[in-house]
Design a protein around this motif. Structure first.
Motif, PDB file in Angstrom:
ATOM      1  N   TYR A 135      44.651  38.669  44.220  1.00 31.59           N
ATOM      2  CA  TYR A 135      43.264  38.448  44.608  1.00 31.59           C
ATOM      3  C   TYR A 135      43.144  37.835  45.999  1.00 31.59           C
ATOM      4  O   TYR A 135      43.890  36.917  46.343  1.00 31.59           O
ATOM      5  N   THR A 193      38.005  38.564  39.196  1.00 36.32           N
ATOM      6  CA  THR A 193      38.326  39.726  40.012  1.00 36.32           C
ATOM      7  C   THR A 193      37.084  40.585  40.134  1.00 36.32           C
ATOM      8  O   THR A 193      36.052  40.290  39.510  1.00 36.32           O
ATOM      9  N   THR A 219      38.720  46.084  38.231  1.00 38.86           N
ATOM     10  CA  THR A 219      39.986  45.827  37.539  1.00 38.86           C
ATOM     11  C   THR A 219      39.811  46.075  36.047  1.00 38.86           C
ATOM     12  O   THR A 219      40.568  46.833  35.431  1.00 38.86           O
ATOM     13  N   THR A 255      44.838  40.370  32.102  1.00 37.11           N
ATOM     14  CA  THR A 255      44.480  40.253  33.515  1.00 37.11           C
ATOM     15  C   THR A 255      43.688  38.964  33.744  1.00 37.11           C
ATOM     16  O   THR A 255      43.515  38.160  32.823  1.00 37.11           O
ATOM     17  N   GLU A 315      50.099  46.546  38.960  1.00 38.01           N
ATOM     18  CA  GLU A 315      49.489  45.535  39.829  1.00 38.01           C
ATOM     19  C   GLU A 315      48.186  46.031  40.450  1.00 38.01           C
ATOM     20  O   GLU A 315      48.137  47.149  40.949  1.00 38.01           O
ATOM     21  N   ASP A 316      47.186  45.172  40.435  1.00 39.21           N
ATOM     22  CA  ASP A 316      45.969  45.445  41.190  1.00 39.21           C
ATOM     23  C   ASP A 316      46.168  44.833  42.578  1.00 39.21           C
ATOM     24  O   ASP A 316      45.975  43.633  42.789  1.00 39.21           O
ATOM     25  N   CYS A 372      44.570  46.010  45.205  1.00 44.99           N
ATOM     26  CA  CYS A 372      43.465  46.591  45.987  1.00 44.99           C
ATOM     27  C   CYS A 372      43.062  45.719  47.169  1.00 44.99           C
ATOM     28  O   CYS A 372      42.581  46.217  48.177  1.00 44.99           O
ATOM     29  N   VAL A 405      46.275  40.532  39.435  1.00 48.83           N
ATOM     30  CA  VAL A 405      45.439  40.903  40.580  1.00 48.83           C
ATOM     31  C   VAL A 405      45.892  40.045  41.764  1.00 48.83           C
ATOM     32  O   VAL A 405      45.907  38.813  41.666  1.00 48.83           O
TER      33      VAL A 405
END
Ligand SMILES: Cc1ncc(COP(=O)(O)O)c(C=O)c1O
Length: 366
Positions: A131, A84, A88, A80, A154-155, A157, A129
């Motif tokens: 981001y 972040t 994460t 990763t 996948e992040d 968020c 991420v």
């Protein structure tokens, strides 16, 4: 003039309508995995163009449970990015796997050209991420993951509605995790998260994992967790999800105005180059600034709640010391941590506030 970072008062100014939805939950006594959860999951999946959505109690758990459901655990490595939010790598760590970092691009996302260097025989997954609302370079990450037999979780968020070539962030890999935390673009009145996937087996496993592994009231299939999406939060989410396009488009409009104005301040200010194939949803409006700390203090003294996300990359945080990284390991992320600054970009800004921020930044560099 004041420009606040938070906009929650304005966003939930119509709270009586939300309270009415919650009253329905109370009247029905439908608190645990209630009707609103199923409806919200359906809306969420449709909005993302995913087959399934599973509501859980936070974005962190969305990532953790997706990793667990994918069979990732002790002895495994997950690649990763170091720039972040802690959640994460907190989720990777909670799964028992080891977070492995790789450096990032000028767009604040993991550099796909560097990922291969981080792959070892223990690597099981990549967690890109998205981001700040920037879709990671999935067009390069996915083929690499396929070639190497790695799972992609996948992040997403920070990235609801972001896309690459029309495909939504969170729907490229085996699963994508989303947060509905009050500070996110689509937000509720506390903690909540969602996992999306097209894989029915994974979805079924996630449904078990979030609810103690219960197949039904009397049969427990696997050890699980208590990580259900709260029905009351699902009711709040249902109220807001219809506003998502407006929220996103308004953020994009302000960000485009910033992009245009700040480009004139180069080289003191560096705005990331935008790829036409991407839809940027600007959870955070970030750029790199010379004399960042002085600019931050100047903006704050001018009533603008600018912030830094984040001043210390995760590989240099104390919690990550056992991972054995050192300063200099990820020069791009480290340089960005010293130069990035975040402006308020939310949907309740007024045009004069946006122009005020631009004027103040221009004044600082004049
Ligand atoms: C990039 C990222 N990942 C994970 C999370 C965790 O989400 P939550 O706060 O809902 O647990 C967040 C937000 O807080 C985030 O910004």
């Amino acid at each position: 003039m004041q420009v606040k970072y938070s906009y929650l008062q304005e966003q939930f100014a119509d709270y009586p309508a939300i309270l009415e939805r919650i009253a329905e939950v109370v009247r029905a006594g439908d608190y645990t995995l209630g009707q609103a959860v199923a409806e919200f999951e359906q809306c969420f999946a449709a909005c993302l163009g995913a087959h399934y959505a599973v509501g859980v109690n936070s974005g962190t758990d969305a990532l953790f449970l997706a990793l667990k459901a994918a069979g990732i655990g002790p002895g495994d490595e997950v690649i990763t990015a170091p720039n972040t939010f802690i959640a994460t790598i907190g989720a990777i760590n909670a799964s028992g796997a080891r977070p492995v970092f790789m450096d990032i691009t000028d767009e604040f996302v993991i550099d796909p050209a560097l990922i291969e260097q981080a792959i070892t025989p223990r690597t099981k997954a990549i967690m890109p991420v998205h981001y700040a609302g920037v879709c990671a370079d999935m067009d390069q990450i996915l083929p690499l993951a396929q070639q190497k037999g790695l799972t992609v979780v996948e992040d997403a968020c920070q990235a609801i509605g972001a896309s690459l070539q029309g495909q939504k962030a969170g729907t490229f890999g085996l699963a994508g995790g989303f947060s509905l935390h009050p500070l996110k673009n689509l937000n509720v009145w506390g903690d909540a998260g969602v996992i999306v996937t097209d894989d029915l087996q994974l979805r079924d496993r996630l449904v078990l994992l979030r609810n103690h592994g219960l197949k039904n009231r009397d049969e427990v299939e696997i050890f699980g967790y208590n990580s259900r999406l709260d029905t009351i939060q699902a009711a709040v989410g249902l109220h807001l999800i219809g506003q998502l396009e407006w929220i996103t488009e308004t953020r994009i409009k302000w960000a485009q105005r910033f992009d245009q104005a700040l480009a004139k301040l180069a080289p003191q200010v560096k705005v990331p180059a935008r790829r036409p194939q991407k839809r940027y949803v600007h959870h955070l409006y970030m750029f790199q600034a010379q004399r960042r700390d002085a600019l931050l203090a100047f903006l704050q003294a001018s009533g603008i709640e600018a912030k830094v996300h984040y001043p210390v990359p995760l590989h240099l945080q104390r919690c990550a010391a056992p991972l054995g990284y050192r300063e200099g390991d990820f020069p791009v992320a480290e340089a960005q941590a010293r130069s990035i600054i975040t402006l308020p970009v939310h949907q309740h800004l007024r045009e004069e506030q946006v122009e005020y921020m631009i004027a103040k930044i221009s004044e600082f560099y004049s």
